[in-house]
Design a protein around this motif. Structure first.
Motif, short mmCIF file in Angstrom:
data_model
loop_
_atom_site.label_atom_id
_atom_site.label_comp_id
_atom_site.label_asym_id
_atom_site.label_seq_id
_atom_site.Cartn_x
_atom_site.Cartn_y
_atom_site.Cartn_z
N SER A 47 -38.03 11.28 38.96
CA SER A 47 -38.78 12.53 39.18
C SER A 47 -40.28 12.31 39.05
O SER A 47 -41.07 12.87 39.81
N GLN A 48 -40.66 11.48 38.10
CA GLN A 48 -42.07 11.16 37.93
C GLN A 48 -42.58 10.36 39.12
O GLN A 48 -43.72 10.57 39.59
N ALA A 49 -41.75 9.46 39.64
CA ALA A 49 -42.15 8.66 40.80
C ALA A 49 -42.38 9.53 42.02
O ALA A 49 -43.29 9.28 42.83
N VAL A 50 -41.56 10.56 42.18
CA VAL A 50 -41.75 11.50 43.30
C VAL A 50 -43.15 12.11 43.25
O VAL A 50 -43.83 12.26 44.27
N GLN A 51 -43.59 12.44 42.04
CA GLN A 51 -44.86 13.14 41.88
C GLN A 51 -46.08 12.24 41.93
O GLN A 51 -47.20 12.70 42.19
N THR A 52 -45.89 10.94 41.70
CA THR A 52 -47.04 10.03 41.62
C THR A 52 -47.09 9.02 42.76
O THR A 52 -48.00 8.21 42.81
N GLY A 53 -46.13 9.07 43.66
CA GLY A 53 -46.07 8.08 44.74
C GLY A 53 -47.19 8.25 45.76
O GLY A 53 -47.90 9.27 45.77
N PRO A 54 -47.33 7.28 46.65
CA PRO A 54 -48.43 7.29 47.65
C PRO A 54 -48.09 8.12 48.87
O PRO A 54 -48.07 7.63 50.00
N TRP A 55 -47.82 9.40 48.68
CA TRP A 55 -47.43 10.26 49.78
C TRP A 55 -47.94 11.68 49.54
O TRP A 55 -48.26 12.06 48.43
N GLN A 56 -47.98 12.43 50.61
CA GLN A 56 -48.34 13.84 50.54
C GLN A 56 -47.06 14.64 50.74
O GLN A 56 -46.51 14.67 51.84
N LEU A 57 -46.58 15.27 49.70
CA LEU A 57 -45.32 16.00 49.77
C LEU A 57 -45.57 17.50 49.89
O LEU A 57 -46.54 18.02 49.34
N PRO A 58 -44.67 18.20 50.60
CA PRO A 58 -44.76 19.66 50.61
C PRO A 58 -44.70 20.22 49.18
O PRO A 58 -44.10 19.63 48.29
N ILE A 59 -45.32 21.36 48.98
CA ILE A 59 -45.42 21.92 47.63
C ILE A 59 -44.04 22.20 47.05
O ILE A 59 -43.81 22.02 45.85
N ARG A 60 -43.09 22.63 47.87
CA ARG A 60 -41.75 22.93 47.36
C ARG A 60 -41.09 21.69 46.78
O ARG A 60 -40.38 21.77 45.77
N ILE A 61 -41.28 20.55 47.42
CA ILE A 61 -40.72 19.30 46.90
C ILE A 61 -41.37 18.95 45.57
O ILE A 61 -40.71 18.52 44.61
N ARG A 62 -42.67 19.12 45.48
CA ARG A 62 -43.37 18.85 44.22
C ARG A 62 -42.89 19.78 43.11
O ARG A 62 -42.76 19.39 41.95
N ALA A 63 -42.60 21.04 43.47
CA ALA A 63 -42.10 21.99 42.48
C ALA A 63 -40.74 21.55 41.95
O ALA A 63 -40.49 21.57 40.73
N GLU A 64 -39.85 21.14 42.84
CA GLU A 64 -38.53 20.71 42.40
C GLU A 64 -38.62 19.44 41.55
O GLU A 64 -37.89 19.28 40.56
N ALA A 65 -39.52 18.55 41.92
CA ALA A 65 -39.69 17.32 41.15
C ALA A 65 -40.19 17.62 39.74
O ALA A 65 -39.75 17.00 38.76
N ALA A 66 -41.11 18.57 39.62
CA ALA A 66 -41.61 18.96 38.29
C ALA A 66 -40.48 19.54 37.45
O ALA A 66 -40.36 19.25 36.25
N GLN A 67 -39.64 20.36 38.07
CA GLN A 67 -38.49 20.92 37.37
C GLN A 67 -37.55 19.82 36.91
O GLN A 67 -37.03 19.85 35.79
N GLN A 68 -37.31 18.84 37.78
CA GLN A 68 -36.40 17.76 37.40
C GLN A 68 -36.98 16.90 36.29
O GLN A 68 -36.25 16.43 35.41
#
Length: 217
Positions: A47-68
């Motif tokens: 979940s942390q990797a999703v949030q810190t990786g070298p990509w621009q993610l939609p906000i909804r994906i970032r929200a779910e990653a923070a929850q996870q």
């Protein structure tokens, strides 16, 4: 496991096509799978990797990653301050997404689903009564598929059992059981087995006996 195989292939194909957002999204799905396997540390790090990786993610994906990430911290018994901070971040991001994010990836992720996942997180953090209150306020059949509704009912039953409400827990379990069977949901049946284990101190109560007999039938 077949699902794991295809998630790994999806990562490779996303790398080959240069679709960095999809790489992050598949990592999010791998984190969810880690939760199903009760691998808290892997869920947290993915979940942390999703949030810190070298990509621009939609906000909804970032929200779910923070929850996870919040759930990973909760499963590992870390500070409730950290858990609440990440949950707050998830809710804030989703609020922003509802106004600004029109991307298709992650479009299914909405406030109802985040609230259900917040309830799961509260249970993992040792606050089952808070979880039960969220389920009672937000969980309804018209918001989910029958399969997901049955699963969340089983999670509600689990939170009620942990909160010391055996009759209500058994009632939710009985509501969940036919949906689990109709949709062939293994994860719901596994959760109901956990509910019965939690309800062992109340096994002589009529409602609990009814749930036990129904699951054994």
């Amino acid at each position: 496991m077949q699902a794991t195989y295809w998630r790994d292939r999806a990562i490779e194909w996303a790398q080959e096509t240069g679709d960095t957002a999809m790489q992050g999204y598949v990592l999010l799905k791998k984190a969810q799978a880690a939760y199903d396997e009760r691998d808290a540390l892997r869920m947290l790090t993915l979940s942390q990797a999703v949030q810190t990786g070298p990509w621009q993610l939609p906000i909804r994906i970032r929200a779910e990653a923070a929850q996870q990430e919040a759930r990973g911290h909760a499963m590992l018994g870390e500070s409730n301050v950290m858990v609440e901070r990440k949950l707050d971040q998830a809710h804030q991001l989703l609020g922003d997404a509802e106004e600004a994010d029109g991307q298709a990836l992650g479009a299914h992720y909405n406030s109802t689903l985040l609230t259900m996942q917040t309830a799961i997180c509260h249970t993992e953090a040792g606050q089952p009564r808070r979880a039960a209150e969220l389920y009672q306020q937000w969980l309804s059949a018209n918001r989910f598929s029958p399969r997901d509704y049955g699963y969340f009912l089983s999670l509600m039953a689990s939170s009620l059992a942990l909160a010391g409400e055996p009759d209500e827990a058994a009632r939710m379990g009985l509501a969940s059981l036919p949906l689990a069977r109709e949709t062939n949901s293994g994860r719901t049946m596994q959760e109901l087995a956990k509910v019965l284990t939690t309800l062992t101190p109340w096994k002589t109560r009529a409602a609990v006996r009814e749930l036990q007999e129904a699951t054994s039938a």
